[in-house]
Design an enzyme around this catalytic site. Structure first.
Site, PDB file in Angstrom:
ATOM      1  N   CYS A   1       0.967  -1.229   0.206  1.00  0.00           N
ATOM      2  CA  CYS A   1       0.079   0.049   0.165  1.00  0.00           C
ATOM      3  C   CYS A   1       0.960   1.246  -0.077  1.00  0.00           C
ATOM      4  O   CYS A   1       1.817   1.291   0.612  1.00  0.00           O
ATOM      5  CB  CYS A   1      -0.897  -0.066   1.300  1.00  0.00           C
ATOM      6  SG  CYS A   1      -2.130   1.440   1.424  1.00  0.00           S
TER       7      CYS A   1
ATOM      8  N   HIS B   1     -10.109   1.450   2.217  1.00  0.00           N
ATOM      9  CA  HIS B   1      -9.745   2.557   2.565  1.00  0.00           C
ATOM     10  C   HIS B   1     -10.818   3.538   2.964  1.00  0.00           C
ATOM     11  O   HIS B   1     -10.884   4.431   3.871  1.00  0.00           O
ATOM     12  CB  HIS B   1      -8.640   3.388   1.551  1.00  0.00           C
ATOM     13  CG  HIS B   1      -7.354   2.576   1.442  1.00  0.00           C
ATOM     14  ND1 HIS B   1      -6.525   3.042   2.506  1.00  0.00           N
ATOM     15  CD2 HIS B   1      -6.773   2.295   0.635  1.00  0.00           C
ATOM     16  CE1 HIS B   1      -5.357   2.698   2.347  1.00  0.00           C
ATOM     17  NE2 HIS B   1      -5.289   1.777   1.176  1.00  0.00           N
TER      18      HIS B   1
END
Length: 188
Positions: free
Chosen positions: A98, A144
């Site tokens: 990420c 997210h």
């Protein structure tokens, strides 16, 4: 214009993102900046919380991984207010990284089959069954929007093993090849 990527420890990454309305000011320009930021950071996906905005916006361009995952060829998606439905199917464990957790990757279990509903930047509705690695990318980015990171899917033992690296990110001791925004320093 490249935007800074917010790193682990920043509070915006743990907020549940708000729905986006069709009168969102500057949406198309924001989406363009998100794609530019994602490309410059060498990512295949980017969610608005990663650039400091608690809005339900995701950009994905999975084409760079098409050689390993053919289902990703030519797949460029702008997801506004995405909704995921988990479909029956197997769970596969694969490495994930990420942009908000630079220098880390962990093996994360995810389902291989999802139904995705969203609107694009023109607020045109879409619905599609998505499979394989593309489904993983979509789930990762949509996490997210729920204030979750891929490390929330790993075991407590693994979290303990990477605790030092996570603390280094929070402390601003991690360097990146792209602009970043570290977590604000706590005042004691």
């Amino acid at each position: 214009m490249r935007l800074p990527v917010y790193l682990y420890g920043h509070p915006v990454l743990r907020k549940i993102a708000a729905p986006v309305s069709s009168d969102y000011n500057g949406l198309k320009e924001l989406v363009e900046k998100m794609y530019e930021t994602m490309y410059d950071s060498e990512g295949v996906g980017l969610a608005a919380p990663q650039i400091g905005l608690s809005d339900r916006i995701v950009v994905i361009d999975a084409d760079p991984v098409k050689d390993s995952f053919p289902e990703c060829e030519g797949r460029k998606l702008t997801l506004i207010n995405p909704e995921i439905e988990i479909l029956d199917g197997e769970t596969v464990v694969r490495d994930e990284g990420c942009l908000s957790l630079p220098g880390l990757s962990e093996r994360v279990p995810r389902v291989e089959n999802i139904r995705l509903k969203w609107v694009d930047e023109n607020f045109e509705p879409h619905e599609e069954v998505i499979t394989g690695f593309l489904a993983r990318i979509v789930q990762h980015e949509c996490d997210h929007l729920e204030g979750m990171l891929y490390i929330d899917h790993i075991s407590m033992i693994r979290k303990q093993l990477i605790k030092g690296k996570l603390n280094n990110i929070i402390a601003g001791k991690t360097r990146c090849d792209y602009p970043v925004k570290y977590a604000p320093k706590s005042r004691k």
